[in-house]
Write a protein that holds these residues in place. Structure first.
Motif, PDB file in Angstrom:
ATOM      1  N   GLN A 539      25.930  69.599  23.964  1.00 42.57           N
ATOM      2  CA  GLN A 539      24.938  69.481  22.904  1.00 42.57           C
ATOM      3  C   GLN A 539      23.921  70.625  23.039  1.00 42.57           C
ATOM      4  O   GLN A 539      23.373  70.839  24.120  1.00 42.57           O
ATOM      5  N   GLN A 540      23.684  71.294  21.932  1.00 42.83           N
ATOM      6  CA  GLN A 540      22.749  72.409  21.959  1.00 42.83           C
ATOM      7  C   GLN A 540      21.322  71.917  22.176  1.00 42.83           C
ATOM      8  O   GLN A 540      20.827  71.054  21.457  1.00 42.83           O
ATOM      9  N   GLY A 541      20.675  72.464  23.208  1.00 44.14           N
ATOM     10  CA  GLY A 541      19.270  72.164  23.439  1.00 44.14           C
ATOM     11  C   GLY A 541      18.992  70.798  24.024  1.00 44.14           C
ATOM     12  O   GLY A 541      17.834  70.369  24.055  1.00 44.14           O
ATOM     13  N   GLN A 542      20.036  70.087  24.523  1.00 46.09           N
ATOM     14  CA  GLN A 542      19.843  68.756  25.095  1.00 46.09           C
ATOM     15  C   GLN A 542      20.196  68.799  26.574  1.00 46.09           C
ATOM     16  O   GLN A 542      21.316  69.174  26.942  1.00 46.09           O
ATOM     17  N   CYS A 562      14.803  61.808  40.532  1.00 39.02           N
ATOM     18  CA  CYS A 562      14.200  61.646  39.209  1.00 39.02           C
ATOM     19  C   CYS A 562      15.113  62.308  38.185  1.00 39.02           C
ATOM     20  O   CYS A 562      15.532  63.462  38.363  1.00 39.02           O
ATOM     21  N   PHE A 563      15.408  61.584  37.098  1.00 38.58           N
ATOM     22  CA  PHE A 563      16.343  62.058  36.083  1.00 38.58           C
ATOM     23  C   PHE A 563      15.725  61.809  34.701  1.00 38.58           C
ATOM     24  O   PHE A 563      15.498  60.654  34.320  1.00 38.58           O
ATOM     25  N   ILE A 564      15.447  62.874  33.983  1.00 31.39           N
ATOM     26  CA  ILE A 564      14.786  62.793  32.683  1.00 31.39           C
ATOM     27  C   ILE A 564      15.769  63.254  31.608  1.00 31.39           C
ATOM     28  O   ILE A 564      16.200  64.411  31.599  1.00 31.39           O
ATOM     29  N   GLN A 565      16.129  62.322  30.704  1.00 33.55           N
ATOM     30  CA  GLN A 565      17.109  62.636  29.657  1.00 33.55           C
ATOM     31  C   GLN A 565      16.421  63.137  28.378  1.00 33.55           C
ATOM     32  O   GLN A 565      15.475  62.513  27.886  1.00 33.55           O
ATOM     33  N   LYS A 566      16.902  64.239  27.900  1.00 35.82           N
ATOM     34  CA  LYS A 566      16.482  64.839  26.637  1.00 35.82           C
ATOM     35  C   LYS A 566      14.976  65.076  26.529  1.00 35.82           C
ATOM     36  O   LYS A 566      14.309  64.583  25.604  1.00 35.82           O
ATOM     37  N   PRO A 567      14.396  65.834  27.453  1.00 40.11           N
ATOM     38  CA  PRO A 567      12.993  66.227  27.261  1.00 40.11           C
ATOM     39  C   PRO A 567      12.891  67.200  26.089  1.00 40.11           C
ATOM     40  O   PRO A 567      13.863  67.872  25.740  1.00 40.11           O
ATOM     41  N   ASP A 568      11.715  67.261  25.486  1.00 40.36           N
ATOM     42  CA  ASP A 568      11.493  68.186  24.372  1.00 40.36           C
ATOM     43  C   ASP A 568      11.567  69.616  24.914  1.00 40.36           C
ATOM     44  O   ASP A 568      10.744  70.039  25.731  1.00 40.36           O
ATOM     45  N   ARG A 569      12.561  70.363  24.443  1.00 40.98           N
ATOM     46  CA  ARG A 569      12.800  71.705  24.967  1.00 40.98           C
ATOM     47  C   ARG A 569      11.609  72.626  24.737  1.00 40.98           C
ATOM     48  O   ARG A 569      11.360  73.544  25.520  1.00 40.98           O
ATOM     49  N   SER A 570      10.850  72.371  23.684  1.00 42.34           N
ATOM     50  CA  SER A 570       9.705  73.240  23.407  1.00 42.34           C
ATOM     51  C   SER A 570       8.571  73.028  24.395  1.00 42.34           C
ATOM     52  O   SER A 570       7.693  73.885  24.540  1.00 42.34           O
ATOM     53  N   ILE A 571       8.573  71.887  25.084  1.00 40.99           N
ATOM     54  CA  ILE A 571       7.539  71.603  26.081  1.00 40.99           C
ATOM     55  C   ILE A 571       8.014  72.023  27.471  1.00 40.99           C
ATOM     56  O   ILE A 571       7.254  72.598  28.256  1.00 40.99           O
ATOM     57  N   GLY A 572       9.256  71.719  27.786  1.00 43.55           N
ATOM     58  CA  GLY A 572       9.827  72.052  29.091  1.00 43.55           C
ATOM     59  C   GLY A 572      11.061  71.219  29.353  1.00 43.55           C
ATOM     60  O   GLY A 572      11.118  70.051  28.956  1.00 43.55           O
ATOM     61  N   TYR A 573      12.070  71.835  30.026  1.00 45.39           N
ATOM     62  CA  TYR A 573      13.295  71.098  30.296  1.00 45.39           C
ATOM     63  C   TYR A 573      13.921  71.425  31.651  1.00 45.39           C
ATOM     64  O   TYR A 573      14.903  70.795  32.049  1.00 45.39           O
ATOM     65  N   TYR A 574      13.387  72.398  32.381  1.00 41.81           N
ATOM     66  CA  TYR A 574      13.933  72.727  33.693  1.00 41.81           C
ATOM     67  C   TYR A 574      13.614  71.608  34.697  1.00 41.81           C
ATOM     68  O   TYR A 574      12.517  71.039  34.701  1.00 41.81           O
ATOM     69  N   GLY A 575      14.595  71.320  35.568  1.00 40.90           N
ATOM     70  CA  GLY A 575      14.432  70.223  36.516  1.00 40.90           C
ATOM     71  C   GLY A 575      13.239  70.375  37.427  1.00 40.90           C
ATOM     72  O   GLY A 575      12.507  69.415  37.684  1.00 40.90           O
ATOM     73  N   GLY A 576      13.022  71.586  37.938  1.00 39.87           N
ATOM     74  CA  GLY A 576      11.891  71.795  38.835  1.00 39.87           C
ATOM     75  C   GLY A 576      10.567  71.560  38.163  1.00 39.87           C
ATOM     76  O   GLY A 576       9.641  70.981  38.747  1.00 39.87           O
TER      77      GLY A 576
END
Length: 615
Positions: A539-542, A562-576
């Motif tokens: 999925q693009q951007g997910q 800790c596992f975060i599904q589908k964060p808003d990519r415009s805010i941040g999505y990298y695991g660290g």
């Protein structure tokens, strides 16, 4: 006067006859004997009659006893119907066992409450009943009337399943024909939403439907008793026989491994992270690395077991054991450590990860790193999470050994935690692996894991190479029979060395957002795309933003994922960035709560270790 001798003689004879008649009649001896015999015969007859009557009465009494026994054991149908009206049978209900946290704090319990119901046939004035009930007990009179109308013809209409203390007190002086209360057992969850996905809930029949309530239903469920007694014509109880009474047995309590304080810490950090990054869902798992005890299992969105009907099935799902995802880079430490133990790469070996950040495998597959990394040591490959470096070394051992590593860490099978709905994840059979698998598996692709699976695998580093079985029951430290160890995966020296490399990943590498001033945290970041299950590919951007960590460094007490599904990519999505900070705060707050002293010497010990010879 002439005398008639005939007359005189007659008179004399008459007088003599009178005198003779007046004398008592003498009894001869023969006459006396006949009278005595008649008396004896009368007495004997009376005795015989008495004996006959006694025998007859005895027979009648015996017949009555037989009849009573027959009526009690197998009476005729008309008699049985009549007897049933004179017998009352009561089921004696026990309480469902309590669910406690590891310190004995109540998470779920049962108590007696009161249900308010109406028998419409006993209502005297139907026109004023609804208003009277509504205004006196603070119900909407229109709602009361509508409820009665909808159940027209029923003699049992429930108005309130669980009366509040205020309404129950108001009913004490409130007498209204047709309105009554009855005691019922109800399940309370005093911690509300705390650990709702783990605890689960019960149905209206009191049986566990999900979570711990279902997993330990047999132990928690009470055993009902019974009582039967006879009533007189006025329906008053007469007596209860010993064989007609059986006492109930309350359910047994279950003490969980969960610490409700650590659970609260994890849920708070998870909720703040979900809100900050506008994510769809998330989980935090906290586990003790040596015992396998799950200390916290937090989910967002959350739900309250007391009001489970207000939530959807998706909201109630225990995603930590039911949802499968590609782990991405958090999978790399397991492969890295196992290949190190096999000797596939030496510690100080230099590996060319290219200055362009792009690598083409011998079979033509193109791989990229997040940025060009150039030449790295084997330790730096893990510290900087290089896809290229992992792929280069994995090609040296081949698919068969890679498959053995994956299975040795417990992937492709359940963790045996016993949690409801747990799935095995996804590990394709070896025959389906190809040259893509050889480079995909080392960077956490082409494999599906659950959150609990990856936390258990990561705990191997905190347990000197031993894989343990996760448990949701509290462990008795004095129980010699308890053994959570399932198998040895790594040598103790390799497990400890991997911890120190992961410590450097937090200090110098991708996990810098989890760096703590209190404890020597060691961990690994992960950012994985979500697969497109409809069209294939991703999925693009997910993304799933993940972070795995343990602490302290020398004697690990906690493993946190800790596992975060589908964060808003415009805010941040990298695991660290997304998952690192909440893990750091969970570790810091939990270790302080557990009275683990802050690790002021962490940097010094890490530097000393780096200066020593590596395994």
């Amino acid at each position: 006067m002439s005398h008639d001798p005939t007359s005189d003689d007659a008179s004399a004879n008459d007088g003599l006859r009178v005198q003779r008649d007046a004398r008592p009649m003498a009894r001869s001896p023969l006459m006396s004997g006949a009278g005595a015999d008649d008396g004896s015969r009368g007495a004997a007859r009376a005795l015989w009659v008495g004996r006959v009557m006694m025998v007859l009465l005895t027979l009648v009494f015996l017949l009555l006893l037989v009849r009573v026994g027959q009526l009690q054991t197998s009476p005729a149908e008309p008699v049985a119907k009549r007897l049933d009206t004179q017998t009352s049978r009561h089921t004696l209900h026990g309480r469902r066992g309590a669910i406690l946290d590891r310190r004995g704090r109540v998470i779920a319990s049962s108590r007696v409450a009161y249900r308010l119901f109406v028998d419409p046939q006993l209502i005297v004035d139907r026109n004023t009943f609804s208003e009277y009930v509504g205004y006196t007990l603070d119900y909407d009179p229109a709602w009361v009337e509508m409820t009665l109308h909808q159940r027209h013809g029923s003699r049992y209409i429930v108005l309130d399943e669980r009366l509040s203390d205020e309404r129950l007190a108001a009913l004490a002086d409130f007498k209204l024909p047709g309105l009554a209360v009855e005691p019922v057992l109800v399940r309370d969850y005093p911690k509300q939403m705390r650990a709702g996905h783990l605890v689960g809930f019960v149905g209206v029949d009191g049986h566990g439907l999900e979570g711990i309530e279902r997993q330990f239903d047999e132990r928690l469920r009470p055993r009902p008793g019974r009582m039967q007694y006879l009533r007189d014509a006025r329906r008053q109880p007469l007596w209860v026989t010993a064989d007609a009474y059986q006492p109930h047995e309350d359910g047994q309590p279950v003490r969980l491994s969960i610490d409700i304080t650590i659970q609260e810490i994890a849920e708070k950090q998870l909720a703040e992270t979900i809100e900050k990054y506008q994510a769809e869902a998330g989980q935090i798992v906290v586990m003790h690395p040596r015992t396998g005890e799950i200390l916290a299992l937090a989910h967002a969105p959350s739900f309250s077991p007391a009001r489970f009907r207000d939530s959807s099935g998706d909201d109630r799902r225990n995603r930590a054991v039911t949802d499968v995802f590609e782990p991405g880079s958090i999978f790399k430490p397991m492969i890295w450590a196992a290949m190190t133990q096999m000797g596939a790469a030496s510690i100080d070996e230099k590996i060319d990860c290219t200055t362009s950040g792009v690598y083409r495998s011998p079979r033509g597959r193109r791989l990229r790193d997040s940025r060009p990394l150039g030449e790295l040591t084997w330790e730096e490959v893990l510290m900087n999470s290089s896809n290229i470096g992992m792929a280069i070394v994995a090609q040296r051992i081949g698919n068969e050994k890679l498959h053995d590593i994956v299975r040795a860490f417990g992937f492709g099978a359940t963790t045996d935690s016993g949690l409801s709905g747990e799935v095995v994840g996804l590990v394709n059979p070896l025959r389906q692996w190809n040259h893509y698998s050889e480079t995909s598996i080392p960077m956490g692709q082409e494999i599906g894991v659950t959150a609990l699976q990856i936390v258990r695998a990561f705990a191997v580093f905190g347990n000197d190479g031993l894989l343990v079985r996760p448990t949701v029951e509290a462990v008795d430290p004095d129980d010699a029979a308890f053994n959570p160890i399932q198998q040895r995966v790594l040598l103790p020296s390799v497990a400890r060395h991997t911890r120190h490399v992961l410590r450097r990943a937090v200090e110098e590498g991708t996990g810098r957002h989890a760096k703590s001033d209190l404890y020597a945290i060691w961990g690994k970041t992960g950012t994985a795309q979500l697969p497109d299950l409809v069209h294939g590919g991703y999925q693009q951007g997910q993304y799933v933003a993940s972070f795995m960590a343990g602490a302290p460094l020398d004697e690990p007490e906690l493993i946190v994922g800790c596992f975060i599904q589908k964060p808003d990519r415009s805010i941040g999505y990298y695991g660290g960035l997304v998952a690192g900070p909440p893990v750091k705060r969970v570790i810091e707050e939990s270790l302080l709560y557990l009275n683990v002293s802050p690790d002021a010497e962490a940097h010094r010990r890490q530097a000393a270790y780096d200066a020593e010879a590596r395994p």
